[in-house]
Design a protein around this motif. Sequence first.
Motif, PDB file in Angstrom:
ATOM      1  N   PRO A 553       0.794  -1.232   0.000  1.00  0.00           N
ATOM      2  CA  PRO A 553       0.000   0.000   0.000  1.00  0.00           C
ATOM      3  C   PRO A 553       0.827   1.283   0.000  1.00  0.00           C
ATOM      4  CG  PRO A 553      -0.996  -1.606   1.465  1.00  0.00           C
ATOM      5  CD  PRO A 553       0.310  -2.194   1.027  1.00  0.00           C
ATOM      6  N   PRO A 554       1.998   1.353   0.686  1.00  0.00           N
ATOM      7  CA  PRO A 554       2.786   2.595   0.627  1.00  0.00           C
ATOM      8  C   PRO A 554       3.526   2.810  -0.689  1.00  0.00           C
ATOM      9  CG  PRO A 554       3.171   1.419   2.697  1.00  0.00           C
ATOM     10  CD  PRO A 554       2.479   0.472   1.769  1.00  0.00           C
ATOM     11  N   GLY A 555       3.463   1.864  -1.632  1.00  0.00           N
ATOM     12  CA  GLY A 555       4.108   2.056  -2.932  1.00  0.00           C
ATOM     13  C   GLY A 555       5.619   1.971  -2.872  1.00  0.00           C
ATOM     14  N   LEU A 556       6.162   1.200  -1.934  1.00  0.00           N
ATOM     15  CA  LEU A 556       7.604   1.022  -1.828  1.00  0.00           C
ATOM     16  C   LEU A 556       8.002  -0.326  -2.415  1.00  0.00           C
ATOM     17  CD1 LEU A 556       8.194   2.275   1.832  1.00  0.00           C
ATOM     18  CD2 LEU A 556       8.346   3.597  -0.298  1.00  0.00           C
ATOM     19  N   TYR A 557       9.193  -0.355  -3.016  1.00  0.00           N
ATOM     20  CA  TYR A 557       9.685  -1.559  -3.674  1.00  0.00           C
ATOM     21  C   TYR A 557      10.941  -2.066  -2.982  1.00  0.00           C
ATOM     22  CZ  TYR A 557       6.594  -0.028  -7.428  1.00  0.00           C
ATOM     23  OH  TYR A 557       5.497   0.373  -8.143  1.00  0.00           O
ATOM     24  N   SER A 558      11.021  -3.375  -2.845  1.00  0.00           N
ATOM     25  CA  SER A 558      12.249  -4.006  -2.388  1.00  0.00           C
ATOM     26  C   SER A 558      13.000  -4.524  -3.609  1.00  0.00           C
ATOM     27  CB  SER A 558      11.950  -5.141  -1.410  1.00  0.00           C
ATOM     28  OG  SER A 558      11.178  -6.148  -2.051  1.00  0.00           O
ATOM     29  N   GLU A 559      14.131  -5.151  -3.375  1.00  0.00           N
ATOM     30  CA  GLU A 559      14.937  -5.650  -4.486  1.00  0.00           C
ATOM     31  C   GLU A 559      14.255  -6.818  -5.189  1.00  0.00           C
ATOM     32  OE1 GLU A 559      19.645  -6.385  -5.198  1.00  0.00           O
ATOM     33  OE2 GLU A 559      18.796  -7.255  -3.397  1.00  0.00           O
ATOM     34  N   GLU A 560      13.712  -7.743  -4.404  1.00  0.00           N
ATOM     35  CA  GLU A 560      13.099  -8.947  -4.959  1.00  0.00           C
ATOM     36  C   GLU A 560      11.609  -8.985  -4.636  1.00  0.00           C
ATOM     37  OE1 GLU A 560      15.059 -12.680  -4.259  1.00  0.00           O
ATOM     38  OE2 GLU A 560      17.021 -11.731  -4.034  1.00  0.00           O
ATOM     39  N   PHE A 561      10.903  -9.741  -5.458  1.00  0.00           N
ATOM     40  CA  PHE A 561       9.470  -9.918  -5.267  1.00  0.00           C
ATOM     41  C   PHE A 561       9.161 -11.404  -5.352  1.00  0.00           C
ATOM     42  CE2 PHE A 561       4.995  -9.834  -6.900  1.00  0.00           C
ATOM     43  CZ  PHE A 561       4.414  -9.198  -5.806  1.00  0.00           C
ATOM     44  N   ASP A 562       8.572 -11.925  -4.293  1.00  0.00           N
ATOM     45  CA  ASP A 562       8.141 -13.317  -4.266  1.00  0.00           C
ATOM     46  C   ASP A 562       6.807 -13.395  -4.996  1.00  0.00           C
ATOM     47  OD1 ASP A 562       6.966 -15.802  -3.535  1.00  0.00           O
ATOM     48  OD2 ASP A 562       8.221 -15.890  -1.740  1.00  0.00           O
ATOM     49  N   VAL A 563       6.842 -13.872  -6.224  1.00  0.00           N
ATOM     50  CA  VAL A 563       5.655 -13.843  -7.077  1.00  0.00           C
ATOM     51  C   VAL A 563       4.547 -14.728  -6.526  1.00  0.00           C
ATOM     52  CG1 VAL A 563       4.787 -14.273  -9.408  1.00  0.00           C
ATOM     53  CG2 VAL A 563       7.081 -13.319  -9.091  1.00  0.00           C
ATOM     54  N   ARG A 564       4.916 -15.897  -6.042  1.00  0.00           N
ATOM     55  CA  ARG A 564       3.897 -16.835  -5.561  1.00  0.00           C
ATOM     56  C   ARG A 564       3.148 -16.260  -4.362  1.00  0.00           C
ATOM     57  NH1 ARG A 564       6.097 -22.637  -4.206  1.00  0.00           N
ATOM     58  NH2 ARG A 564       6.367 -22.584  -6.468  1.00  0.00           N
ATOM     59  N   GLN A 565       3.875 -15.687  -3.417  1.00  0.00           N
ATOM     60  CA  GLN A 565       3.244 -15.172  -2.202  1.00  0.00           C
ATOM     61  C   GLN A 565       2.894 -13.685  -2.295  1.00  0.00           C
ATOM     62  OE1 GLN A 565       4.856 -16.489   1.621  1.00  0.00           O
ATOM     63  NE2 GLN A 565       6.348 -17.712   0.505  1.00  0.00           N
ATOM     64  N   ARG A 566       3.289 -13.051  -3.404  1.00  0.00           N
ATOM     65  CA  ARG A 566       3.081 -11.609  -3.581  1.00  0.00           C
ATOM     66  C   ARG A 566       3.633 -10.816  -2.394  1.00  0.00           C
ATOM     67  NH1 ARG A 566      -1.458 -13.855  -6.197  1.00  0.00           N
ATOM     68  NH2 ARG A 566      -1.804 -13.009  -8.291  1.00  0.00           N
ATOM     69  N   GLN A 567       4.881 -11.132  -2.049  1.00  0.00           N
ATOM     70  CA  GLN A 567       5.523 -10.474  -0.916  1.00  0.00           C
ATOM     71  C   GLN A 567       6.848  -9.844  -1.339  1.00  0.00           C
ATOM     72  OE1 GLN A 567       4.241  -9.925   1.904  1.00  0.00           O
ATOM     73  NE2 GLN A 567       2.576 -11.411   2.113  1.00  0.00           N
TER      74      GLN A 567
END
Length: 592
Positions: A553-567
């Motif tokens: 919700p805050p629109g912040l991005y980390s380096e990686e994205f766990d596609v399966r868990q959307r985390q």
Amino acid sequence: MSEGRGAVRPAPPQTLRQYALLADGERGILVGPRGDFAWMCFPSWHSDAVFSSLIGGSGVYEITPRGRFVWGGYYEQGSLIWRSRWVTESATIECREALALPSRRDRAVILRRLVALRGTAVVDVALGPRGAFGRLPLRALRRREDGAWTAEVGDVRVSWTGGRDASPQPDGLGAEALTLGLTLAEGASHDWVLVLATGAADAEPPEPESAWRDLEREWRERVPGLEGTVAPRDARHAYAVLSGLTAAGGGMVAAATTSLPERAREGRNYDYRYTWIRDQCYAGQAVARAGPLTLMDGAVRFVTERLLSDGPDLKPAYTITGGRVPDEHRLSLPGYPGGSDVAGNRAGKQFQLDLFGEALLLFAAAARHDHLDAEVWRVAEAAAGAIERRWREPDVDAGIWETQPDAWTHSRLVCAAGLRRIAEHAPNGEEAARWVSLAERIVTDTAAHAVHPSGRWQRSPRDGRVDAALLLGAIRRALPASDPRSLATLRGVASELADDGYCYRYRPDDRPLGESEGAFLLCGFWMVLAHAQLGDGRAATRWFERNRAACGPPGLYSEEFDVRQRQLRGNLPQAFVHALLLECAVELQDLP
């Protein structure tokens, strides 16, 4: 707080997508959904933390609705002014919060304003910073006659207004924290101002209303409208994040945090509270695409100073003041669940050839806006000279992913791209010709040793795998996007490293994509640029929309994205992802 409350303890850690960032360039705060400060280092990004519950430390500053509630929040446009919003059983409450601007390295001012939007708001407040990642308690706590509280944490002086009626409670660790229960009628508001100061800095809290006005004005001046991009709201937010991560001296930290795991219990925990030269160049180039903006000049200044200082021995990472990055060490904390407690980073001792190419690309981007002076041109000449001396050195480059030494193809292609781009602006025609000639030699030699039998570029002469970083050869124009090797590399990345609209760095083992590591959002945005370069607006837009949705919700991005868990995975927020989102938003505006 409410009657009978026991020891004051920090809120437990949450999933990363729920944290918002407050930042003033010199340091940052992660705010959780309970109005809890889960992370803050002071006085600087790489200093010890005063709030560290994110990785199992202590220190607390919470403003939390009493009873049952659901959480939400949003940033005020073009700023890092965050509004936590809670809907309780009988009220709707917002807490407006930010680090004040303009900032100082030796002083942080934290503003929090609670507003009862609907119904009667009842909240519990707790304040108890602890220095040295929780080892140093709050001491010398006293309330002045005017109701302000003062205290000390190590050599940090603490002042807090707005808590006149607060009372000390045990913090569960042998010290005290201030607690307060507050009831606000509908339409009413209440301000708290917390000041942390070191040395001779003034620790007196400012008057809230004037501090908020100054802050709003600063953000209006910092963040451009970016109306011409395909996603102006997200582009402005990305710029605000980059601005919040960038200190007055121009240095931009890679992320605000340390030790947030990229993969649970796999030992991939790193400290990103430093300035990576490569990341700084990515941000400067992205900002330059939007115009000759302040962050571009800051990036040029920081990289120039590091090259003047270290020349051909340029390090991959520095502190935001240009100092040495400390060696990795443990903090004796539990870590974020599934992670560890690492501080420091070994990247400070590595050699990475592509840094010189990225520096030249940054300087060329600034030159397009006529923002290079004579000193920077001398530094550009030195960077080109470093490439000329060192590009043939075998097995010394740790590479973009900092894995192991090898003659990485990506590094050589980026150096060739940097030489070509800076040559376009060189004031000396003979020198420009020499740089173009060197670029051609590098590409020719690399092609002789690092082209896969399929026709695409491969990671190195010894490693035949495809790597998403190889897309940069064409994106940064070391060779044309239409070159058969460029096209084959794009096809190779798409077929071997892409899945469901996300892209991965490379295949570290035989496991399916997504099992050994998460999707790299940086690589997904490279796919946007690669397709846009070929005029394929439909594919570029699909990639852009998929990857810019990979946030909380805050629109912040980390380096990686766990596609399966959307985390989100890894340290937060990752600056270079926001930089590439901004660059893509600008790049896509001219595509059909």
